[in-house]
Design a protein around this motif. Structure first.
Motif, short mmCIF file in Angstrom:
data_model
loop_
_atom_site.label_atom_id
_atom_site.label_comp_id
_atom_site.label_asym_id
_atom_site.label_seq_id
_atom_site.Cartn_x
_atom_site.Cartn_y
_atom_site.Cartn_z
N THR A 79 1.15 -1.29 -0.57
CA THR A 79 -0.29 0.35 0.48
C THR A 79 0.83 1.71 0.42
O THR A 79 0.71 2.55 -0.62
CB THR A 79 -1.04 -0.11 1.01
OG1 THR A 79 -0.34 -0.32 2.59
CG2 THR A 79 -1.49 -1.29 1.20
N GLU A 80 1.76 1.48 0.82
CA GLU A 80 2.93 2.60 0.41
C GLU A 80 3.37 2.69 -0.97
O GLU A 80 3.67 4.09 -0.83
CB GLU A 80 4.30 1.84 1.71
CG GLU A 80 3.99 2.16 3.16
CD GLU A 80 4.44 1.63 3.56
OE1 GLU A 80 6.03 1.48 3.23
OE2 GLU A 80 4.61 1.76 5.24
N ARG A 87 -2.56 6.91 7.20
CA ARG A 87 -3.81 7.25 7.58
C ARG A 87 -5.33 7.07 6.23
O ARG A 87 -6.48 6.47 7.15
CB ARG A 87 -3.69 9.22 7.57
CG ARG A 87 -5.64 9.75 8.29
CD ARG A 87 -5.08 11.14 7.94
NE ARG A 87 -6.06 12.32 8.45
CZ ARG A 87 -7.07 11.78 9.93
NH1 ARG A 87 -5.90 11.42 11.21
NH2 ARG A 87 -7.94 12.59 9.76
N PHE A 88 -5.43 7.36 5.10
CA PHE A 88 -5.82 6.85 4.29
C PHE A 88 -6.43 5.37 4.72
O PHE A 88 -7.71 5.25 4.24
CB PHE A 88 -5.62 7.09 3.12
CG PHE A 88 -6.20 6.93 2.14
CD1 PHE A 88 -7.77 7.74 1.69
CD2 PHE A 88 -6.78 5.85 0.91
CE1 PHE A 88 -8.77 7.39 0.79
CE2 PHE A 88 -7.61 5.69 0.69
CZ PHE A 88 -8.68 6.43 0.13
N MET A 149 -11.34 0.95 17.57
CA MET A 149 -10.17 1.33 18.58
C MET A 149 -9.37 1.31 17.70
O MET A 149 -7.86 2.01 17.75
CB MET A 149 -10.39 0.46 19.18
CG MET A 149 -11.65 0.27 20.33
SD MET A 149 -11.29 -0.87 22.06
CE MET A 149 -10.85 0.27 23.29
N GLY A 150 -8.72 0.24 16.11
CA GLY A 150 -7.41 0.38 15.36
C GLY A 150 -7.10 1.61 14.94
O GLY A 150 -6.79 1.82 14.20
N ALA A 151 -8.49 1.94 13.95
CA ALA A 151 -8.58 2.86 13.27
C ALA A 151 -8.67 3.83 13.32
O ALA A 151 -9.14 4.93 12.73
CB ALA A 151 -9.58 2.55 12.18
N THR A 152 -9.19 4.51 14.88
CA THR A 152 -10.02 6.02 15.16
C THR A 152 -9.46 5.95 16.22
O THR A 152 -8.72 5.12 16.62
CB THR A 152 -11.18 6.13 15.25
OG1 THR A 152 -12.23 4.49 16.49
CG2 THR A 152 -12.60 5.21 15.08
#
Length: 245
Positions: A79-80, A87-88, A149-152
């Motif tokens: 993805t990088e 963040r996206f 909890m892991g994405a916000t």
């Protein structure tokens, strides 16, 4: 130190125990219980709630599974390389994963309520169903907790691709990295533990029908239906009859 060591051994060994039970159990079920290899449809007893809950659960679960495949199987460097920031990545996981998880939870909730509220459906509920449904719901709730909890910023922001995903892929190359799971937050560890239990139970429940997805149905020839009518007390088809000898 001993506690940490035992925990690491658990994450090294437990996946293989779970997958072995799932593989042997699936073989045994197919070999000795082919007639039981079914979802045991209860549509004949009640169809209104089933027509709502079943699509919500199945389509929601399908999206959740696709999200797991992307998150666990695709390394972070991929993805990088395509220019997707962390963040996206986590934002799109939240935007796509949360609705899918909510739909699946609502669907399974309706299906469980249906089994409790409808007498005939309740009587058709087996012991394996009563064992499977709580484990499945707990796995889904724990998964939703990981997504939120892991994405916000509702909890500790955690990039699971740096430990959980690598641990998952290490299982299949026979080089388990249980030490990485020790770095993951508790809610990720809980979700993974419940998932391992669910996989071990899978072949002994109605979930086994997921291995019989009728993919060939998409490629089979068309079935041609022709109207038939009775003329002079004889059944006449749309095609001319062959004369007898």
């Amino acid at each position: 130190m001993a506690h940490t060591s035992l925990t690491e051994i658990f994450w090294d060994v437990a996946p293989y125990v779970s997958l072995s039970i799932a593989a042997v159990g699936t073989w045994w079920r197919y070999r000795y219980d082919k007639f039981g290899w079914t979802s045991r449809s209860s549509q004949i007893y009640e169809s209104r709630l089933l027509s709502i809950g079943s699509p919500l659960f199945h389509f929601g679960s399908l999206m959740v599974i696709m999200g797991h495949v992307v998150g666990l199987c695709i390394p972070e460097w991929v993805t990088e390389d395509i220019g997707m920031s962390d963040r996206f990545y986590h934002l799109q996981a939240l935007i796509l994963g949360a609705p899918a998880g909510i739909a699946a939870l609502i669907g399974i909730g309706l299906l469980i309520y249906r089994r409790w509220a409808s007498g005939p459906v309740r009587l058709a509920t087996t012991f394996s169903d009563k064992l499977m449904y709580p484990v499945l719901v707990c796995a889904m709730v724990a998964g939703m907790s990981c997504t939120l909890m892991g994405a916000t910023h509702f909890g500790q922001v955690h990039d699971y691709r740096q430990n959980v995903s690598i641990w998952f892929r290490s299982i299949f190359v026979l080089d388990p990295r249980g030490d990485l799971m020790l770095q993951a937050p508790f809610y990720f560890q809980l979700h993974a533990t419940i998932a391992l239990l669910l996989f071990a139970l899978w072949p002994f429940t109605r979930l086994v029908h997921a291995f019989s997805v009728p993919i060939a149905y998409l490629f089979r020839p068309y079935i041609v239906y022709r109207s038939r009518e009775v003329v002079d007390d004889q059944l006449v088809g749309s095609a001319p009859r062959r004369p007898g000898w």
